[in-house]
Write an enzyme that holds these catalytic residues in place. Sequence first.
Site, PDB file in Angstrom:
ATOM      1  NE  ARG A  35      33.514  31.069  42.847  1.00 49.68           N
ATOM      2  CZ  ARG A  35      34.576  30.893  42.620  1.00 49.68           C
ATOM      3  NH1 ARG A  35      36.086  30.324  42.829  1.00 49.68           N
ATOM      4  NH2 ARG A  35      34.392  31.596  41.010  1.00 49.68           N
TER       5      ARG A  35
ATOM      6  CG  ASP B   8      46.805  31.210  42.020  1.00 54.96           C
ATOM      7  OD1 ASP B   8      46.430  32.363  42.173  1.00 54.96           O
ATOM      8  OD2 ASP B   8      46.700  30.610  41.795  1.00 54.96           O
TER       9      ASP B   8
ATOM     10  CG  PHE C  57      43.013  26.746  41.105  1.00 52.85           C
ATOM     11  CD1 PHE C  57      40.678  27.159  41.134  1.00 52.85           C
ATOM     12  CD2 PHE C  57      42.698  26.674  40.183  1.00 52.85           C
ATOM     13  CE1 PHE C  57      39.872  27.297  39.984  1.00 52.85           C
ATOM     14  CE2 PHE C  57      41.638  27.407  38.361  1.00 52.85           C
ATOM     15  CZ  PHE C  57      40.678  26.850  38.867  1.00 52.85           C
TER      16      PHE C  57
ATOM     17  CE1 TYR D 222      39.477  33.951  34.929  1.00 54.18           C
ATOM     18  CE2 TYR D 222      41.673  33.750  33.308  1.00 54.18           C
ATOM     19  CZ  TYR D 222      40.352  33.142  33.935  1.00 54.18           C
ATOM     20  OH  TYR D 222      40.681  32.106  34.507  1.00 54.18           O
ATOM     21  CE  LYS D 223      40.104  33.807  38.692  1.00 51.98           C
ATOM     22  NZ  LYS D 223      38.877  33.213  38.997  1.00 51.98           N
TER      23      LYS D 223
END
Lengths: 408, 408
Positions: free
Chosen positions: A367, A195, A124, A220-221
């Site tokens: 995705r 991560d 990422f 926030y995921k």
Amino acid sequence: MDLDTIRAMDAADPLRDFRDRFELPDGVVYLDGNSLGALPKVTAARMADVVNREWGQDLIRSWNSNHWIEAPRRLGGKIARLIGAKDHEVVAADSTSINVFKALSAAVQLRPGRSIILSETGNFPTDAYMMQGLAHLSGGRIEQKLLPADQIPAALNDQVSVLLLTQTHYKTGRLHDMAALTRAAHAAGALVIWDLSHSAGALPVDLNGCQADFAIGCGYKYLNGGPGAPAFLFCAERHHGDVFPALSGWFGHAAPFAFDDSYEPGAGIDRFQCGTPGILGMAALECGLDLMLEAEMAAIRLKSQALGDLFIALCEDRLTGFALASPRDAAQRGSQVSIRHDEGYAIMQALIARGVIGDFRAPDILRFGFTPLYTRYEDVWLAIEALAEIMKTGEWREARFATRAAVT
Amino acid sequence: MDLDTIRAMDAADPLRDFRDRFELPDGVVYLDGNSLGALPKVTAARMADVVNREWGQDLIRSWNSNHWIEAPRRLGGKIARLIGAKDHEVVAADSTSINVFKALSAAVQLRPGRSIILSETGNFPTDAYMMQGLAHLSGGRIEQKLLPADQIPAALNDQVSVLLLTQTHYKTGRLHDMAALTRAAHAAGALVIWDLSHSAGALPVDLNGCQADFAIGCGYKYLNGGPGAPAFLFCAERHHGDVFPALSGWFGHAAPFAFDDSYEPGAGIDRFQCGTPGILGMAALECGLDLMLEAEMAAIRLKSQALGDLFIALCEDRLTGFALASPRDAAQRGSQVSIRHDEGYAIMQALIARGVIGDFRAPDILRFGFTPLYTRYEDVWLAIEALAEIMKTGEWREARFATRAAVT
């Protein structure tokens, strides 16, 4: 496989009652909880309370009376339970990017004779970017190296101070073997930062079981903490005393309210706090955490894998022209399935127009994220139905030239 | 001076109608808006909207449809109007501490041959602490120096890369001469960072008029952005192109959604963004900013000075045993008055118990902040009344051994 069978799977799902704890808009199949988790119903009331009573009525006194001051540690302790850490090893603070910098700068300090910070190409981007910033700031003492995943083990040598990897790949959902890679790094004398942005809340993580040094991740995921929620940082207890934080803000000071001129690191994980914590964001994140902690992580993982397997099976049964971008083996996969198509962008736009929300990742990836607390097996069915319909009607062609939108 | 006279001052106050736009608890005289600004009434409704509709219903689509992605720049543009900057020179992001680091690391990069970063002893600690972290990280290439304010001009030499000062001192309210000190730093070839935490929204600031290089500041004090609100960063346009940010997160990338492996700084001020912005905090801060922008800064300053002058006059008329810690001349003072007393801590506790909220700053300072949008002249009268009463009854003695509480 028909819809009745699939509805029976939902009826038998031990997590089925959690769905009603979330706000989900009518007519939407939401498969993007790995980008922004849905709103827990309880969050709305809690936000009104923190705004109206705690801020509006109690004002500055809330730092003590409503325990604002403890929020970063309190939330950290809750996150710790989801990632195999001790409660005093995790703090909720800042953004994922900022926490990457904290962990990186701590790690290079713990391995002073080594110049290379290592990560994976295609990781990422913010992980790589933060490495680049630190390397640039170092004026040549630190060098960033990015290699394809399969070349990482061989590159671990006595010049590598730290290996930074994302456990669950954001595009493909591929899982790294955290235990094996941590062992390999340690064997070379390097430290490891994991991560967990696409792992925390999505699958069982055992940081201490793997002897991880640092970890960072996103609120926030899968943690359903709201847009731009505070992130988190884990530092293994054994390193606490040896780190002088680079981002040495007053909230990480041993005695912030003594207002001394000189920084003295706070005890343990406290030193990884920096500025005044954003209390509104913390309040929302805590609601997401409390809800998640009611569920069994093993049940979440089991359903997540079943959702992904179902998606792949229906995809292969009903669609042509798509290639699987995620591991077929559920054990090698996080809580998402990605498929490739040259017209991926336009197809995703057409899907979203039909109320099936996944996301597109350049150049060709569609995705789909599965969040077992609120994703039903039927949602997977509906998504594939919509996708098949879109390919049949060719309506995706209309979305082909739409402006490429920015979504996180 | 009697209460009738004072009430007449409130009745004649051109800003008097703003008070009703804030939630203020009954029975409280709130003189701590310089620590946490009061809640604008409109904020409660806005927070419900951003939570329920934008997050709950629109979900990930809100990054575009509800303009979340633009929040840091949009809010930055609003803050710019309060501090004498152009709208493309300011961004709302992260915490004040983090923004100090961004500005410091940018400044040392712009003055590569110089080793000293300079500030004032007794500056707000996080400024000094962040300097210390950067110096430590540099491994000796950067050296932090703190000097008493009166020794700063003479210390500006060709080894100083950057001078970091807080315009309005957090303890005393003393104002630095921004124009003169910026000129002096520039004459020595150094850059200047101004910490506006106790200035923005409290008094007119003219960064570009002073040729300032960088500024940072706080959203939760005079800007009424809520507890731990996002902070802001100003970088003068002339420096934009020359800075490779140390905190080079994906939100500062020229094309964040291209997901490239390599960081390329965004255009202009965008490069000072780092991670995903906290949207709940941004939403609250924007309400505070919009409200403040309805008022004239000149009127705010005039009333602020009058409130301070009244406080000092009543204090000297009614109280003994206190020493003025703030400049007597209103032109030399921010929007607060601080007084010293050996028993300051206990006296402030007794005041708070009576509903008069100021704060205590070690070792002996009682600090009273005036926020002209909601502080009335009568509030000043009531505060002094309570203080006189406490000193007469000796009730402060009971608070003497209370636990020292942490308030920001």
